[in-house]
Design a protein around this motif. Sequence first.
Motif, PDB file in Angstrom:
ATOM      1  N   GLY A  19     -11.700 -13.946 -63.403  1.00 34.93           N
ATOM      2  CA  GLY A  19     -10.882 -14.935 -64.114  1.00 34.93           C
ATOM      3  C   GLY A  19     -11.338 -15.185 -65.536  1.00 34.93           C
ATOM      4  N   SER A  70     -16.444 -26.207 -68.098  1.00 39.78           N
ATOM      5  CA  SER A  70     -16.605 -25.620 -69.432  1.00 39.78           C
ATOM      6  C   SER A  70     -15.926 -26.532 -70.460  1.00 39.78           C
ATOM      7  CB  SER A  70     -15.965 -24.230 -69.497  1.00 39.78           C
ATOM      8  OG  SER A  70     -16.608 -23.370 -68.600  1.00 39.78           O
ATOM      9  N   HIS A  91     -16.625  -3.010 -52.326  1.00 39.17           N
ATOM     10  CA  HIS A  91     -16.198  -4.065 -53.244  1.00 39.17           C
ATOM     11  C   HIS A  91     -15.164  -3.546 -54.252  1.00 39.17           C
ATOM     12  CE1 HIS A  91     -16.937  -5.827 -57.340  1.00 39.17           C
ATOM     13  NE2 HIS A  91     -16.537  -6.894 -56.692  1.00 39.17           N
ATOM     14  N   PHE A 114     -26.153 -17.086 -59.126  1.00 41.71           N
ATOM     15  CA  PHE A 114     -25.627 -16.411 -57.936  1.00 41.71           C
ATOM     16  C   PHE A 114     -26.793 -15.706 -57.283  1.00 41.71           C
ATOM     17  CE2 PHE A 114     -21.262 -17.245 -59.190  1.00 41.71           C
ATOM     18  CZ  PHE A 114     -20.659 -17.380 -57.949  1.00 41.71           C
ATOM     19  N   PHE A 139     -14.403 -10.234 -50.860  1.00 41.74           N
ATOM     20  CA  PHE A 139     -14.927  -9.030 -51.507  1.00 41.74           C
ATOM     21  C   PHE A 139     -16.089  -9.365 -52.435  1.00 41.74           C
ATOM     22  CE2 PHE A 139     -13.215  -8.933 -55.919  1.00 41.74           C
ATOM     23  CZ  PHE A 139     -12.523 -10.129 -55.878  1.00 41.74           C
ATOM     24  N   GLN A 140     -16.208 -10.651 -52.820  1.00 43.09           N
ATOM     25  CA  GLN A 140     -17.332 -11.050 -53.676  1.00 43.09           C
ATOM     26  C   GLN A 140     -18.669 -10.904 -52.934  1.00 43.09           C
ATOM     27  OE1 GLN A 140     -17.154 -15.065 -55.206  1.00 43.09           O
ATOM     28  NE2 GLN A 140     -18.605 -14.619 -56.823  1.00 43.09           N
ATOM     29  N   LEU A 161      -3.804 -22.096 -62.627  1.00 41.84           N
ATOM     30  CA  LEU A 161      -3.987 -21.209 -61.473  1.00 41.84           C
ATOM     31  C   LEU A 161      -2.710 -21.186 -60.641  1.00 41.84           C
ATOM     32  CD1 LEU A 161      -6.264 -19.462 -60.142  1.00 41.84           C
ATOM     33  CD2 LEU A 161      -6.488 -21.315 -58.504  1.00 41.84           C
ATOM     34  N   THR A 177     -14.969 -24.315 -62.469  1.00 39.85           N
ATOM     35  CA  THR A 177     -15.765 -23.692 -63.532  1.00 39.85           C
ATOM     36  C   THR A 177     -15.123 -23.888 -64.903  1.00 39.85           C
ATOM     37  OG1 THR A 177     -14.670 -21.688 -62.815  1.00 39.85           O
ATOM     38  CG2 THR A 177     -16.969 -21.956 -62.170  1.00 39.85           C
ATOM     39  N   SER A 180     -22.596 -16.216 -68.480  1.00 42.46           N
ATOM     40  CA  SER A 180     -21.865 -17.224 -67.688  1.00 42.46           C
ATOM     41  C   SER A 180     -20.897 -16.615 -66.686  1.00 42.46           C
ATOM     42  CB  SER A 180     -21.071 -18.154 -68.608  1.00 42.46           C
ATOM     43  OG  SER A 180     -21.940 -18.951 -69.347  1.00 42.46           O
ATOM     44  N   PHE A 181     -20.343 -15.461 -67.006  1.00 37.84           N
ATOM     45  CA  PHE A 181     -19.379 -14.823 -66.100  1.00 37.84           C
ATOM     46  C   PHE A 181     -20.044 -13.775 -65.206  1.00 37.84           C
ATOM     47  CE2 PHE A 181     -16.352 -15.877 -69.706  1.00 37.84           C
ATOM     48  CZ  PHE A 181     -15.644 -16.850 -69.015  1.00 37.84           C
ATOM     49  N   GLY A 182     -21.382 -13.767 -65.154  1.00 32.42           N
ATOM     50  CA  GLY A 182     -22.067 -12.753 -64.346  1.00 32.42           C
ATOM     51  C   GLY A 182     -21.915 -11.371 -64.969  1.00 32.42           C
ATOM     52  N   HIS A 219     -19.702  -7.616 -60.228  1.00 31.90           N
ATOM     53  CA  HIS A 219     -18.912  -8.784 -59.832  1.00 31.90           C
ATOM     54  C   HIS A 219     -18.477  -9.639 -61.007  1.00 31.90           C
ATOM     55  CE1 HIS A 219     -19.510  -8.224 -55.517  1.00 31.90           C
ATOM     56  NE2 HIS A 219     -20.692  -7.739 -55.872  1.00 31.90           N
ATOM     57  N   ARG A 241     -28.655 -12.755 -54.737  1.00 31.38           N
ATOM     58  CA  ARG A 241     -28.621 -11.410 -54.176  1.00 31.38           C
ATOM     59  C   ARG A 241     -29.709 -11.331 -53.109  1.00 31.38           C
ATOM     60  NH1 ARG A 241     -24.538 -11.891 -56.813  1.00 31.38           N
ATOM     61  NH2 ARG A 241     -23.963 -10.658 -58.642  1.00 31.38           N
ATOM     62  N   CYS A 273     -16.886 -11.862 -63.548  1.00 34.00           N
ATOM     63  CA  CYS A 273     -15.778 -12.760 -63.191  1.00 34.00           C
ATOM     64  C   CYS A 273     -14.398 -12.163 -63.463  1.00 34.00           C
ATOM     65  CB  CYS A 273     -15.934 -14.053 -63.980  1.00 34.00           C
ATOM     66  SG  CYS A 273     -14.601 -15.209 -63.692  1.00 34.00           S
ATOM     67  N   ARG A 275     -11.423  -4.937 -55.536  1.00 34.73           N
ATOM     68  CA  ARG A 275     -11.374  -5.429 -56.921  1.00 34.73           C
ATOM     69  C   ARG A 275     -10.346  -4.673 -57.765  1.00 34.73           C
ATOM     70  NH1 ARG A 275     -14.845  -8.425 -60.712  1.00 34.73           N
ATOM     71  NH2 ARG A 275     -14.452  -7.513 -62.743  1.00 34.73           N
TER      72      ARG A 275
HETATM   73  C1  HEM Z   1     -15.445 -20.672 -67.184  1.00 33.24           C
HETATM   74  C2  HEM Z   1     -14.921 -20.352 -66.029  1.00 33.24           C
HETATM   75  C3  HEM Z   1     -15.561 -19.437 -65.044  1.00 33.24           C
HETATM   76  C4  HEM Z   1     -16.882 -19.108 -64.848  1.00 33.24           C
HETATM   77  C5  HEM Z   1     -18.080 -19.626 -65.641  1.00 33.24           C
HETATM   78  C6  HEM Z   1     -16.943 -18.168 -63.755  1.00 33.24           C
HETATM   79  C7  HEM Z   1     -18.108 -17.577 -63.290  1.00 33.24           C
HETATM   80  C8  HEM Z   1     -18.150 -16.488 -62.421  1.00 33.24           C
HETATM   81  C9  HEM Z   1     -19.342 -15.715 -62.113  1.00 33.24           C
HETATM   82  C10 HEM Z   1     -20.741 -16.000 -62.646  1.00 33.24           C
HETATM   83  C11 HEM Z   1     -18.972 -14.729 -61.266  1.00 33.24           C
HETATM   84  C12 HEM Z   1     -19.877 -13.607 -60.720  1.00 33.24           C
HETATM   85  C13 HEM Z   1     -20.383 -13.897 -59.337  1.00 33.24           C
HETATM   86  C14 HEM Z   1     -21.460 -12.943 -58.885  1.00 33.24           C
HETATM   87  O1  HEM Z   1     -22.167 -12.350 -59.707  1.00 33.24           O
HETATM   88  O2  HEM Z   1     -21.608 -12.797 -57.653  1.00 33.24           O
HETATM   89  C15 HEM Z   1     -17.559 -14.878 -60.991  1.00 33.24           C
HETATM   90  C16 HEM Z   1     -16.816 -14.092 -60.148  1.00 33.24           C
HETATM   91  C17 HEM Z   1     -15.493 -14.336 -59.835  1.00 33.24           C
HETATM   92  N1  HEM Z   1     -14.650 -15.257 -60.454  1.00 33.24           N
HETATM   93 FE1  HEM Z   1     -15.143 -16.529 -61.936  1.00 33.24          FE
HETATM   94  N2  HEM Z   1     -15.673 -17.953 -63.278  1.00 33.24           N
HETATM   95  C18 HEM Z   1     -14.799 -18.701 -64.036  1.00 33.24           C
HETATM   96  C19 HEM Z   1     -13.427 -18.763 -63.901  1.00 33.24           C
HETATM   97  C20 HEM Z   1     -12.712 -18.118 -62.937  1.00 33.24           C
HETATM   98  C21 HEM Z   1     -11.287 -18.246 -62.730  1.00 33.24           C
HETATM   99  C22 HEM Z   1     -10.353 -19.099 -63.588  1.00 33.24           C
HETATM  100  C23 HEM Z   1     -10.982 -17.465 -61.651  1.00 33.24           C
HETATM  101  C24 HEM Z   1      -9.647 -17.208 -60.981  1.00 33.24           C
HETATM  102  C25 HEM Z   1      -8.512 -17.389 -61.485  1.00 33.24           C
HETATM  103  C26 HEM Z   1     -12.205 -16.813 -61.204  1.00 33.24           C
HETATM  104  C27 HEM Z   1     -12.303 -15.924 -60.154  1.00 33.24           C
HETATM  105  C28 HEM Z   1     -13.424 -15.174 -59.851  1.00 33.24           C
HETATM  106  C29 HEM Z   1     -13.458 -14.162 -58.805  1.00 33.24           C
HETATM  107  C30 HEM Z   1     -12.301 -13.764 -57.900  1.00 33.24           C
HETATM  108  C31 HEM Z   1     -14.765 -13.629 -58.804  1.00 33.24           C
HETATM  109  C32 HEM Z   1     -15.310 -12.531 -57.885  1.00 33.24           C
HETATM  110  C33 HEM Z   1     -15.308 -11.207 -58.610  1.00 33.24           C
HETATM  111  C34 HEM Z   1     -15.988 -10.085 -57.844  1.00 33.24           C
HETATM  112  O3  HEM Z   1     -16.775 -10.326 -56.928  1.00 33.24           O
HETATM  113  O4  HEM Z   1     -15.711  -8.920 -58.177  1.00 33.24           O
HETATM  114  N3  HEM Z   1     -13.220 -17.240 -61.999  1.00 33.24           N
HETATM  115  N4  HEM Z   1     -17.070 -15.953 -61.734  1.00 33.24           N
END
Ligand code: HEM
Length: 419
Positions: free
Chosen positions: A370, A265, A98, A307, A90-91, A153, A261, A359-361, A366, A309, A368, A102
């Motif tokens: 997590g 960190s 999406h 990431f 789904f990402q 996890l 990730t 950092s998490f987008g 999308h 696009r 993050c 989600r």
């Molecule tokens: C510091 C730790 C983490 C960072 C920096 C990080 C970073 C990111 C980023 C930048 C995205 C966005 C991607 C996009 O824009 O296409 C993302 C999406 C996602 N992350 Fe993380 N992540 C981290 C930890 C985690 C953890 C621990 C999990 C799972 C337990 C996780 C699961 C996901 C999932 C499933 C998505 C997809 C969400 C979507 O498309 O709606 N992440 N992450």
Amino acid sequence: MTIWTPQDDGHADLSSHDTFANGAPHNTFARLRRDDPLHWTEYEGGKNFWSVTRYEDITQMNKQADLFSSARGIRMEDQSYEEYLARRTFQETDPPEHSKVRMKLLKAFSKTTMAQYEEDIRTLCAEILDQALAKGTFDATKEIARQLPMRMLGRVVGLPDADLPWLVEKGDALIANTDPDFTSHVLDKMQTDEYRMMPFNSPAGAELYVYAKELMAEKERKGDTSGVLNLILEPAKDGSTITETEFRNFFCLLVAAGNDTTRYSIAAGIQALCHQPELLDQMQTGGAVWETAADEIIRWATPALYFRRTATRDVEMHGKTIREGDKLLYWFISANRDESQFEDPFRVDLMRSPNRHLSFGQFGPHVCLGMWLARLEVTVLFQELAKRIKSIEPAGPQKFLRSNFVGGIKELPVKVEAI
Ligand code: HEM
């Protein structure tokens, strides 16, 4: 003291994984932010792409999923439509498709749900730190940072403890598929066509496929319908379900995303402690610092360097024309050092507030899933570390991952004095 000085000459090749083996090329990003914020980047391995480097541009563009789509791939490498379908989760889709998937997962990864794991995380951290610190001098990535995320996890997803070391290895092979220390199938160095329908073009993807199938069969035999993996299989509000391939890809995504990730960190936070000793004092004082520390450590780390696009129609920007079908890389690592958004961006300021890092987008659909788990793991790990050490210093040169996609310190020799 400077934590780390960028090594590049300001004109680094952003498409090359080798560039990043010396750490992120921040001199190049600074030049692009200043002079060429929408930079046409040559890519020998495939179609050229746009590099977007300014904070403000990435923030705005990331909100426009109809114009800049995730549904044609999210990494620099090109994919045929057939490969895209075989490997997507789904990402790699856009709203509304999406959002349907989600929505099913939001509660399971919410701040409140994650808070319930705090004591589990604390117990694991204590175990990991007591073992590592007893060594005095050790590799902090291997002995500390690499230990925690997969074990957590495992708890969240419901994976047997005995399988976790194997899963860490496979997660590494997937996400670090350009670093010979983590895979024998280095993506840009050898023929990986045989695995082109697998996540990350990796044989590890094939093994995880089999594992996920067996895991679900075992759960079914036991009548166990709990956990995140069952949630995603449930029908969405409109009755639609995901395919078996999408499910297995989601499993690979979790193993990859939940593993590296957070590890990198933690490693970057320990690197910062080694070079800015006042950070340890602040952590030991405690209190309000814990409301902001994890986000600053994760900004400093920015493990997801970019990431991608793809433009769905022609659009003008910064006097240039982005054509329909052009790839765009949102360089979060550059946005998180953008001087117009962050004062003194190369300094770690644990009390930085506001800290609207990317950092998490953040701010896109999308963002993050997590992130609450990652923030909690980072907070608790550093709380427990600060309780246990008088000082920490470098004990040898650090080594970075060979990847322009995941930024991380893969080897971090440190010497600690325990309390
Ligand atoms: C510091 C730790 C983490 C960072 C920096 C990080 C970073 C990111 C980023 C930048 C995205 C966005 C991607 C996009 O824009 O296409 C993302 C999406 C996602 N992350 Fe993380 N992540 C981290 C930890 C985690 C953890 C621990 C999990 C799972 C337990 C996780 C699961 C996901 C999932 C499933 C998505 C997809 C969400 C979507 O498309 O709606 N992440 N992450």
